[in-house]
Design a protein around this motif. Structure first.
Motif, short mmCIF file in Angstrom:
data_model
loop_
_atom_site.label_atom_id
_atom_site.label_comp_id
_atom_site.label_asym_id
_atom_site.label_seq_id
_atom_site.Cartn_x
_atom_site.Cartn_y
_atom_site.Cartn_z
N ALA A 1 1.00 -1.15 -0.02
CA ALA A 1 0.05 0.04 -0.11
C ALA A 1 0.96 1.17 0.26
CB ALA A 1 -0.89 -0.02 1.20
N GLU A 2 1.93 1.33 0.63
CA GLU A 2 2.87 2.22 0.73
C GLU A 2 3.56 2.57 -0.51
OE1 GLU A 2 3.77 4.52 3.19
OE2 GLU A 2 2.93 3.89 4.93
N ILE A 3 3.86 1.48 -1.10
CA ILE A 3 4.39 1.59 -2.48
C ILE A 3 3.51 2.24 -3.59
CG2 ILE A 3 5.48 0.35 -4.52
CD1 ILE A 3 6.72 -1.73 -2.47
N TYR A 4 2.39 1.58 -3.65
CA TYR A 4 1.40 2.28 -4.62
C TYR A 4 0.91 3.81 -4.24
CZ TYR A 4 0.42 -2.31 -6.36
OH TYR A 4 0.50 -3.52 -6.99
N ASN A 5 1.08 4.15 -2.76
CA ASN A 5 0.79 5.66 -2.31
C ASN A 5 1.58 6.28 -2.85
OD1 ASN A 5 1.68 7.39 0.41
ND2 ASN A 5 -0.34 7.82 -0.44
N LEU A 6 3.04 5.84 -2.90
CA LEU A 6 4.11 6.87 -3.42
C LEU A 6 4.10 7.08 -4.89
CD1 LEU A 6 6.77 8.54 -2.86
CD2 LEU A 6 7.98 6.37 -3.06
N LEU A 7 3.84 6.00 -5.55
CA LEU A 7 3.61 6.05 -7.00
C LEU A 7 2.38 7.01 -7.27
CD1 LEU A 7 3.79 2.27 -7.96
CD2 LEU A 7 5.13 3.98 -8.86
N ALA A 8 1.17 6.85 -6.46
CA ALA A 8 -0.12 7.98 -6.83
C ALA A 8 0.47 9.17 -6.72
CB ALA A 8 -1.04 7.45 -5.91
N GLU B 1 -7.32 0.20 -1.04
CA GLU B 1 -7.84 -0.88 -1.03
C GLU B 1 -7.03 -1.96 0.07
OE1 GLU B 1 -8.23 -2.51 -4.84
OE2 GLU B 1 -10.36 -1.60 -5.24
N LEU B 2 -5.70 -1.69 -0.13
CA LEU B 2 -4.77 -2.64 0.52
C LEU B 2 -4.70 -2.27 1.81
CD1 LEU B 2 -1.92 -2.98 -1.75
CD2 LEU B 2 -3.33 -4.69 -1.14
N CYS B 3 -5.21 -1.00 2.31
CA CYS B 3 -5.00 -0.61 3.71
C CYS B 3 -6.69 -0.19 4.40
CB CYS B 3 -4.15 0.59 3.85
SG CYS B 3 -4.88 2.05 3.20
N GLU B 4 -7.42 -0.87 3.72
CA GLU B 4 -8.91 -0.66 3.96
C GLU B 4 -9.24 -0.82 5.35
OE1 GLU B 4 -13.48 -1.97 2.44
OE2 GLU B 4 -11.43 -3.31 1.80
N ASP B 5 -8.81 -1.59 6.20
CA ASP B 5 -9.14 -1.73 7.66
C ASP B 5 -8.09 -0.86 8.63
OD1 ASP B 5 -11.04 -3.48 7.04
OD2 ASP B 5 -9.57 -5.09 7.06
N ASN B 6 -7.21 -0.06 7.99
CA ASN B 6 -6.41 0.73 8.68
C ASN B 6 -6.59 2.28 8.58
OD1 ASN B 6 -4.20 2.27 9.98
ND2 ASN B 6 -2.78 0.59 9.41
N VAL B 7 -7.37 2.68 9.23
CA VAL B 7 -8.00 4.18 9.18
C VAL B 7 -6.92 5.02 9.34
CG1 VAL B 7 -10.25 3.51 9.82
CG2 VAL B 7 -8.85 4.27 11.55
N ARG B 8 -6.00 4.84 10.24
CA ARG B 8 -4.83 5.67 10.31
C ARG B 8 -4.18 5.73 8.90
NH1 ARG B 8 -5.32 3.25 15.03
NH2 ARG B 8 -5.43 4.45 17.03
N LYS B 9 -3.71 4.63 8.42
CA LYS B 9 -3.10 4.71 7.19
C LYS B 9 -3.74 5.41 6.06
CE LYS B 9 0.55 2.15 6.54
NZ LYS B 9 1.39 1.45 6.52
N ARG B 10 -5.18 5.11 5.79
CA ARG B 10 -5.75 5.85 5.04
C ARG B 10 -6.01 7.22 5.18
NH1 ARG B 10 -9.67 2.97 2.16
NH2 ARG B 10 -11.05 4.62 2.02
#
Length: 419
Positions: A230-237, A257-266
């Motif tokens: 998720a972190e990698i896709y975030n940086l790419l975005a 989608e990959l951090c769906e259950d992690n509200v902090r990361k979202r």
């Protein structure tokens, strides 16, 4: 979590139970020998340990657990303890013993944890005080894997100190070393690539950053942690926003989608998208993303909340959302005081001064700036203090207080000679 030698354990148990040396020794061990054992001058034989354990009615396994085993056990206990504020003291205590007994590999591991603890709480100044010790421990272990861990940590330290170009160099060295030697440590490889790309993002070399980060796609199948993907896709975005690439929506969707259950990361991801949009063709959407991030991040985790909101408030100030920044500053100031975290308190005082400058008297602004400076002088780096002196000089100059302005500009000039 106290570390004790065999002799110290015997002495404490004997005194606690009210026994004299003669009571323990009887006619089987000389009193002088037992005294030497208790004072660490003699290592007791197995039969002596067994006899003492029986006489004092203590567990022989406890008695024979050496310093090295105690150090390892203490580190495991630290990880099971969720009270972060206690970690610093624990790390320092165990590090001292590990160095004294020349368990350099253990000492290096403790140093790695202590260093990252300081980075996690944004205490760059404390890291600076340990860089020489960390370097020496790395050399004493003589292990290539430790050298790469050290490089990653120093890279992160430079990154936290806004020395992004130098940090990128450390991450690049790790990346090239691992790939050249055919390493299968995909976690370390991808971490180095990710961090290097992030550095170039922050020095606004977006094309170079994108060129580096796309290399991570070769390793995605090797990664088994969705949160890291998720972190990698975030940086790419984020980089797609900066280079005006039409894949932003695709990578954004994958990251969320990959951090769906992690509200902090979202929340963190949404904030990054919003802040990246500032000054681009997507600028009109920036505050929408930042607003969603602010609403989403839970405040029951005070430490995480303040740590996150420090970045958010700075961005709100940058885009002139001063009223919202002021409201958030009041909240994090109270939390920072509850946490007794000087790094957070300093930031909150500084933000308070900045956000009230248009609504309160100069005396109020001056008070909060000085409260901030008092803390920064104790915990800040020379560069941070230098920048604050300049800011205070400009503040007094704008308010036509020439003597005070000259004083702080003079402080800045003197400090610049040491940078």
């Amino acid at each position: 979590m106290e570390i004790l030698s065999i002799g110290e354990k015997i002495k404490r148990s004997r005194i606690y139970k009210g026994y004299t040396l003669k009571d323990v020794c009887s006619d089987q061990i000389s009193i002088s020998k037992m005294s030497c054992i208790e004072n660490g001058k003699i290592v007791p034989e197995d039969w002596v340990i067994k006899l003492v354990a029986e006489r004092l009615e203590i567990d022989i396994d406890y008695l024979t657990k050496d310093i090295k085993e105690q150090l390892k056990e203490n580190l495991n206990n630290i990880f099971s303890n969720s009270i972060k504020s206690e970690h610093e003291k624990m790390f320092k205590y165990n590090l001292e013993y590990a160095e004294e007994y020349r368990y350099y590999s253990i000492a290096f591991n403790i140093m790695h944890l202590l260093f990252n603890y300081y980075l996690d709480i944004r205490d760059v100044n404390s890291c600076q005080g340990y860089t020489a010790k960390y370097y020496n421990l790395c050399g004493k272990t003589g292990e290539d894997s430790n050298r790469l861990i050290y490089y990653l940590d120093i890279g992160r330290y430079l990154y936290m100190g806004n020395e992004y170009f130098q940090a990128a160099s450390y991450f690049n060295n790790v990346r090239k070393d691992l790939i050249l030697n055919g390493s299968k440590d995909y976690k370390m490889i991808t971490n180095a690539i990710y961090q290097e790309a992030n550095c170039y993002l922050l020095i606004k070399k977006y094309e170079k950053s994108y060129e580096i980060v796309v290399k991570l796609m070769d390793y995605m199948d090797e990664l088994n942690r969705d949160d890291y993907k998720a972190e990698i896709y975030n940086l790419l975005a984020v980089l797609c926003i900066k280079v005006n690439n039409d894949k932003f929506e695709e990578y954004k969707k994958l990251s969320l989608e990959l951090c769906e259950d992690n509200v902090r990361k979202r929340a963190i991801f949404l904030y990054r998208y919003g802040s990246a949009m500032i000054g681009t063709k997507k600028s009109e959407n920036a505050y929408e993303y930042i607003g969603k991030a602010m609403d989403l991040y839970p405040d029951e985790d005070k430490f995480g909340y303040v740590n996150f909101m420090i970045d958010v408030i700075q961005t709100l100030i940058d885009i002139n959302k001063i009223d919202k920044a002021r409201d958030l500053t009041d909240k994090i100031l109270n939390y920072a005081i509850d946490l007794d975290n000087h790094v957070f308190i300093e930031k909150a005082y500084y933000f308070k001064a900045v956000t009230i400058s248009s609504t309160e008297t100069f005396q109020m602004v001056e008070m909060y700036m000085n409260l901030s400076l008092d803390i920064l002088l104790k915990i800040g780096t020379k560069k941070q203090v230098y920048n604050r002196y300049l800011e205070l000089g400009n503040l007094y100059y704008k308010n036509e207080n020439t003597p005070e302005a000259l004083k702080y500009f003079s402080f800045a000039i003197k400090l610049s000679e040491k940078l």
